[in-house]
Every structure is written in C-alpha cells, then in structure tokens.
Design a protein around this motif. Structure first.
Motif, PDB file in Angstrom:
ATOM      1  N   ARG A 164       6.912-111.110 -21.800  1.00  0.00           N
ATOM      2  CA  ARG A 164       6.424-110.369 -20.570  1.00  0.00           C
ATOM      3  C   ARG A 164       5.602-110.971 -19.665  1.00  0.00           C
ATOM      4  O   ARG A 164       5.197-110.448 -18.382  1.00  0.00           O
ATOM      5  CB  ARG A 164       5.650-109.047 -20.970  1.00  0.00           C
ATOM      6  N   THR A 165       4.918-112.135 -20.169  1.00  0.00           N
ATOM      7  CA  THR A 165       4.202-112.797 -18.928  1.00  0.00           C
ATOM      8  C   THR A 165       4.401-114.004 -18.984  1.00  0.00           C
ATOM      9  O   THR A 165       5.199-114.633 -19.861  1.00  0.00           O
ATOM     10  CB  THR A 165       2.563-112.621 -19.398  1.00  0.00           C
ATOM     11  N   VAL A 166       3.969-114.970 -17.985  1.00  0.00           N
ATOM     12  CA  VAL A 166       4.293-116.058 -17.659  1.00  0.00           C
ATOM     13  C   VAL A 166       3.540-117.121 -19.015  1.00  0.00           C
ATOM     14  O   VAL A 166       4.158-118.059 -19.448  1.00  0.00           O
ATOM     15  CB  VAL A 166       3.825-116.640 -16.631  1.00  0.00           C
ATOM     16  N   ALA A 167       2.402-116.661 -19.444  1.00  0.00           N
ATOM     17  CA  ALA A 167       1.788-117.229 -20.449  1.00  0.00           C
ATOM     18  C   ALA A 167       2.569-117.050 -21.724  1.00  0.00           C
ATOM     19  O   ALA A 167       2.499-118.071 -22.642  1.00  0.00           O
ATOM     20  CB  ALA A 167       0.114-116.723 -20.660  1.00  0.00           C
ATOM     21  N   GLN A 168       2.990-115.790 -22.014  1.00  0.00           N
ATOM     22  CA  GLN A 168       3.743-115.747 -23.499  1.00  0.00           C
ATOM     23  C   GLN A 168       4.906-116.940 -23.128  1.00  0.00           C
ATOM     24  O   GLN A 168       5.510-117.432 -24.304  1.00  0.00           O
ATOM     25  CB  GLN A 168       4.267-114.480 -23.582  1.00  0.00           C
ATOM     26  N   ALA A 169       5.768-116.924 -21.782  1.00  0.00           N
ATOM     27  CA  ALA A 169       6.794-117.753 -21.851  1.00  0.00           C
ATOM     28  C   ALA A 169       6.258-119.081 -22.350  1.00  0.00           C
ATOM     29  O   ALA A 169       7.058-119.882 -22.961  1.00  0.00           O
ATOM     30  CB  ALA A 169       7.482-117.791 -20.733  1.00  0.00           C
ATOM     31  N   ARG A 170       5.255-119.588 -21.579  1.00  0.00           N
ATOM     32  CA  ARG A 170       4.744-120.917 -21.845  1.00  0.00           C
ATOM     33  C   ARG A 170       4.381-121.548 -23.354  1.00  0.00           C
ATOM     34  O   ARG A 170       4.960-122.307 -23.830  1.00  0.00           O
ATOM     35  CB  ARG A 170       3.581-121.297 -21.002  1.00  0.00           C
ATOM     36  N   GLU A 171       3.797-120.465 -23.893  1.00  0.00           N
ATOM     37  CA  GLU A 171       3.465-120.639 -25.353  1.00  0.00           C
ATOM     38  C   GLU A 171       4.634-120.642 -26.258  1.00  0.00           C
ATOM     39  O   GLU A 171       4.943-121.512 -27.234  1.00  0.00           O
ATOM     40  CB  GLU A 171       2.534-119.400 -25.858  1.00  0.00           C
ATOM     41  N   ASN A 172       5.605-119.688 -25.984  1.00  0.00           N
ATOM     42  CA  ASN A 172       6.754-119.735 -26.966  1.00  0.00           C
ATOM     43  C   ASN A 172       7.666-120.834 -26.812  1.00  0.00           C
ATOM     44  O   ASN A 172       8.250-121.253 -27.803  1.00  0.00           O
ATOM     45  CB  ASN A 172       7.756-118.248 -26.628  1.00  0.00           C
ATOM     46  N   LEU A 173       7.756-120.859 -25.486  1.00  0.00           N
ATOM     47  CA  LEU A 173       8.670-122.334 -25.114  1.00  0.00           C
ATOM     48  C   LEU A 173       8.358-123.770 -25.360  1.00  0.00           C
ATOM     49  O   LEU A 173       9.386-124.432 -25.391  1.00  0.00           O
ATOM     50  CB  LEU A 173       9.395-121.917 -23.839  1.00  0.00           C
ATOM     51  N   ALA A 174       7.044-123.628 -25.636  1.00  0.00           N
ATOM     52  CA  ALA A 174       6.670-124.926 -25.972  1.00  0.00           C
ATOM     53  C   ALA A 174       7.024-125.612 -27.262  1.00  0.00           C
ATOM     54  O   ALA A 174       7.279-126.665 -27.639  1.00  0.00           O
ATOM     55  CB  ALA A 174       5.104-124.991 -26.195  1.00  0.00           C
ATOM     56  N   THR A 175       7.633-124.474 -28.092  1.00  0.00           N
ATOM     57  CA  THR A 175       8.382-124.855 -29.466  1.00  0.00           C
ATOM     58  C   THR A 175       9.807-125.777 -29.066  1.00  0.00           C
ATOM     59  O   THR A 175       9.939-126.243 -29.861  1.00  0.00           O
ATOM     60  CB  THR A 175       8.759-123.412 -29.951  1.00  0.00           C
ATOM     61  N   LEU A 176      10.114-125.620 -27.900  1.00  0.00           N
ATOM     62  CA  LEU A 176      11.384-126.385 -27.672  1.00  0.00           C
ATOM     63  C   LEU A 176      11.234-127.908 -27.842  1.00  0.00           C
ATOM     64  O   LEU A 176      11.868-128.702 -28.039  1.00  0.00           O
ATOM     65  CB  LEU A 176      12.040-126.211 -26.304  1.00  0.00           C
ATOM     66  N   ALA A 177       9.787-128.282 -27.427  1.00  0.00           N
ATOM     67  CA  ALA A 177       9.512-129.662 -27.432  1.00  0.00           C
ATOM     68  C   ALA A 177       8.979-130.263 -28.762  1.00  0.00           C
ATOM     69  O   ALA A 177       8.900-130.961 -29.187  1.00  0.00           O
ATOM     70  CB  ALA A 177       8.340-129.788 -26.461  1.00  0.00           C
ATOM     71  N   LEU A 178       8.295-128.954 -29.446  1.00  0.00           N
ATOM     72  CA  LEU A 178       7.685-129.222 -30.614  1.00  0.00           C
ATOM     73  C   LEU A 178       8.852-129.283 -31.846  1.00  0.00           C
ATOM     74  O   LEU A 178       8.793-130.107 -32.884  1.00  0.00           O
ATOM     75  CB  LEU A 178       6.710-128.195 -31.150  1.00  0.00           C
ATOM     76  N   GLY A 179       9.936-128.582 -31.681  1.00  0.00           N
ATOM     77  CA  GLY A 179      11.052-128.543 -32.582  1.00  0.00           C
ATOM     78  C   GLY A 179      11.068-127.856 -33.535  1.00  0.00           C
ATOM     79  O   GLY A 179       9.774-127.198 -33.935  1.00  0.00           O
ATOM     80  N   PRO A 180      11.780-128.141 -34.737  1.00  0.00           N
ATOM     81  CA  PRO A 180      11.699-127.427 -36.055  1.00  0.00           C
ATOM     82  C   PRO A 180      10.580-127.478 -36.736  1.00  0.00           C
ATOM     83  O   PRO A 180      10.065-128.547 -36.816  1.00  0.00           O
ATOM     84  CB  PRO A 180      12.996-127.881 -36.797  1.00  0.00           C
ATOM     85  N   LEU A 181      10.007-126.504 -37.705  1.00  0.00           N
ATOM     86  CA  LEU A 181       8.933-126.846 -38.426  1.00  0.00           C
ATOM     87  C   LEU A 181       9.156-127.907 -39.351  1.00  0.00           C
ATOM     88  O   LEU A 181      10.382-128.071 -39.968  1.00  0.00           O
ATOM     89  CB  LEU A 181       8.757-125.534 -39.269  1.00  0.00           C
ATOM     90  N   PRO A 182       8.323-128.755 -39.624  1.00  0.00           N
ATOM     91  CA  PRO A 182       8.520-130.084 -40.503  1.00  0.00           C
ATOM     92  C   PRO A 182       9.202-129.531 -41.983  1.00  0.00           C
ATOM     93  O   PRO A 182       8.747-128.534 -42.202  1.00  0.00           O
ATOM     94  CB  PRO A 182       7.157-130.741 -40.439  1.00  0.00           C
ATOM     95  N   ALA A 183       9.667-130.334 -42.535  1.00  0.00           N
ATOM     96  CA  ALA A 183      10.176-130.143 -43.946  1.00  0.00           C
ATOM     97  C   ALA A 183       9.315-129.551 -44.880  1.00  0.00           C
ATOM     98  O   ALA A 183       9.470-128.584 -45.543  1.00  0.00           O
ATOM     99  CB  ALA A 183      11.227-131.282 -44.342  1.00  0.00           C
TER     100      ALA A 183
END
Length: 337
Positions: A294-313
């Motif tokens: 609902r907010t730009v801040a939420q989008a930034r936090e959630n979508l930073a996961t695209l750079a972090l990638g899957p949770l390490p094994a």
C-alpha cells in the motif's frame, strides 16, 4: 539483473515477485457489516507504489473485480496508463458487488457472468485484454468450474485473455481444471512459510502451472509492522478462514510460530518480510509470491528480495527443522485454511 519466473505453460515471463492489489481497493462490506477490504487508502500513494514496483522489477499485478468493488482495478488502470506494455495483469471473477455502495452481493459462477465480469474489468483497467483471468471461488465444486472451460477458451481465442486459472487451495480442484483447460496456466493459492501447500504445488509441477502465492506474508503477520487494525479492515473482524488475526490483533499461537522461526528467516541480514518471501522463492521454481503493498516503503522492502534471492539452503533447512518440531507439538494451535 531482476529475478524472473515463467508463468506456467503460457511462457509469459514475469518478475519473480508480483504485487497484490487487494489492499489498494479500499473498503468493501458484506450485508452484515463484515469488512472485506483493508480500510481507507490514498489513491495517489497507491499509484506511486505501483510505479515504484514497476521500477523495482515487478511485472505481475494481481487484482480482482471485487477488490474495493472495482476500485482496485480503476487505480491499477490509472497507474498503468502509458505503461501497460510493462505489466502482466491478473484479475478475477465470481464475486459480485455493487460499485456504488461498495457492498458484496453474492457469488456467480455462470459462464455468462465470467464474460460480463471481464468486460467490466477491462473497462475499469482501461485495457483491451488481461493476461491472466482467475476463477475467484475457492470452494466451488469442480463440476461447476469445468462448465466454465469452454467459455474461458473462447475468451483466449478472442484475444481478451492470454490464459486463465483458479484461485483455490484444493489440489483436486486444481488438478481437474488443469486437466480440462488447455490454456489453464496458473493456480493461485494460500502459500507461506506458515502454511505450506505441497499438494497444490505438486499439481503445478505435474501440469507445468505457475503457483501464485496469495497470503505470502500471512496478511501482515510476517512483517515487522503488524499492529492492531481497525474495524474497517478484514483482519479487524476476521472471517473464519482468516486464522492469523483475532479481534484485530495477531493470534498468539501464530505469533509464537513467527517468533520461533524469525532468527532463521533473518539470519543473512534480511528483514522478516524479506525472509518469508525468500523462503517462498526457495520453496519451488514455480512460486510467484504476490505480497500486497500500500506504500512505496512497503514495495521497497518487499521487492529488495528480488536482489537478495531465495533464502540460502542452510537457512531454509533450519526453518523446516523448526517448523517440523512445531507441527509435532501437542494439538491446540489453530490450523490455516
């Protein structure tokens, strides 16, 4: 480079995390005063959030004809004006509502309504087609759903939709739809680190379908911002299926599970939300989480996961070990839908 996934057998490539647009629809009410929305929203902030999501790698936006009685579609349409070619739009049908009063008015699984609902969605979205059209009735008997297949195939042939699927948590339903529909390309289902659904994921594997994950953050429970919510929020008077909240507050038994796995989810420096989304990306190559923003801040936090990638094994294995212990504990916890 942005992490991507393929939208099932459609071949459509999307960002590995989408954006859920339920919350940006604003209020929707049942006849008994039951809230079906997330409270009041600021449309300008919603539009800025969609633009931020696009810039951060989101291509799939998930909405529905009844989110805010059509308001979500209108806002998404405004945000994507001039940007439609960058987006993959998913919308849904089956829940009737009145736009003027923002009231839910029942369900309709008829083929005629599937066509009429799509026309309304196209008008509100300001587009000539949607990329993915989903049946939005989780518990509809499979026989009734199969009556829709010819109509949905016709909409594909007309170019009004590129593919279709079902928003259902039931593996038998998902399988029946996938078997019957050549252009069935996705199943949307509740899926999170707190509520895995391996049976539906197995159907997605068997039929080469995308797994769109609604509830990836357990309606906000898997975020650091969880707090008491208002009476106009669906979590403030939670329906029976919404187990994560009770009386507007996080349910203690589920908060305890979050506390038990928090360290494992955040062990490489992620936030709790990023850890939960990373778990989903590690769970299967078919998963596409669609957290609401609902907010730009939420989008930034959630979508930073695209750079972090899957949770390490190793972190994924630790989460699974902890959850196995919790599931083996004495009965008493509420079960997720």
């Amino acid at each position: 480079m942005t992490m991507t996934r393929t939208l099932g057998r459609s071949g459509i490539e999307v960002g590995a995390i989408g954006m859920g647009c339920w919350a940006i629809g604003g209020p929707l009410w049942g006849d008994d005063g039951q809230p079906f929305g997330w409270g009041e929203v600021a449309d300008d902030e919603s539009i800025a959030t969609i633009h931020e999501a696009l810039d951060l790698g989101v291509t799939l936006f998930d909405t529905a004809s009844n989110y805010g009685a059509g308001h979500s579609e209108r806002v998404l349409g405004r945000a994507l004006a001039g940007r439609r070619d960058r987006a993959v739009i998913t919308t849904k049908f089956g829940n009737r509502c009145d736009e003027a009063t923002r009231r839910a008015t029942g369900v309709d699984a008829s083929p005629a309504y599937a066509v009429a609902s799509l026309e309304g969605s196209l008008r509100r979205l300001g587009t000539d087609h949607v990329d993915l059209y989903l049946l939005h009735l989780n518990d509809l008997p499979a026989a009734a759903a199969l009556d829709l297949v010819d109509t949905l195939e016709g909409l594909v042939a007309q170019g009004k939709i590129r593919g279709y699927g079902w928003s259902t948590d039931h593996p038998a339903s998902a399988r029946a739809f996938a078997e019957a529909g050549p252009h069935c390309v996705a199943i949307e289902h509740d899926e999170s680190v707190l509520n895995d659904n391996p049976e539906v994921l197995a159907v997605c594997d068997a039929f080469e379908l995308a797994s769109l994950n609604r509830g990836p953050l357990a309606m906000g429970l898997l975020t650091a911002a969880t707090r008491t919510v208002g009476v106009d929020d669906v979590r403030g008077r939670a329906p029976e299926w919404l187990v994560w909240f009770r009386d507007g507050r996080p349910a203690p038994e589920w908060s305890a599970r979050v506390a038990a796995i928090r360290t494992a989810l955040t062990s490489d420096g992620r936030t709790l939300a990023q850890g939960a989304l990373g778990w989903l990306l590690a769970r299967s190559p078919r998963t596409v989480p669609i957290p609401g923003c609902r907010t730009v801040a939420q989008a930034r936090e959630n979508l930073a996961t695209l750079a972090l990638g899957p949770l390490p094994a190793d972190a994924f294995a630790e989460v699974e070990r902890l959850l196995a212990d919790l599931r083996a504990a004495p009965a008493g916890d509420a079960g997720a839908r």
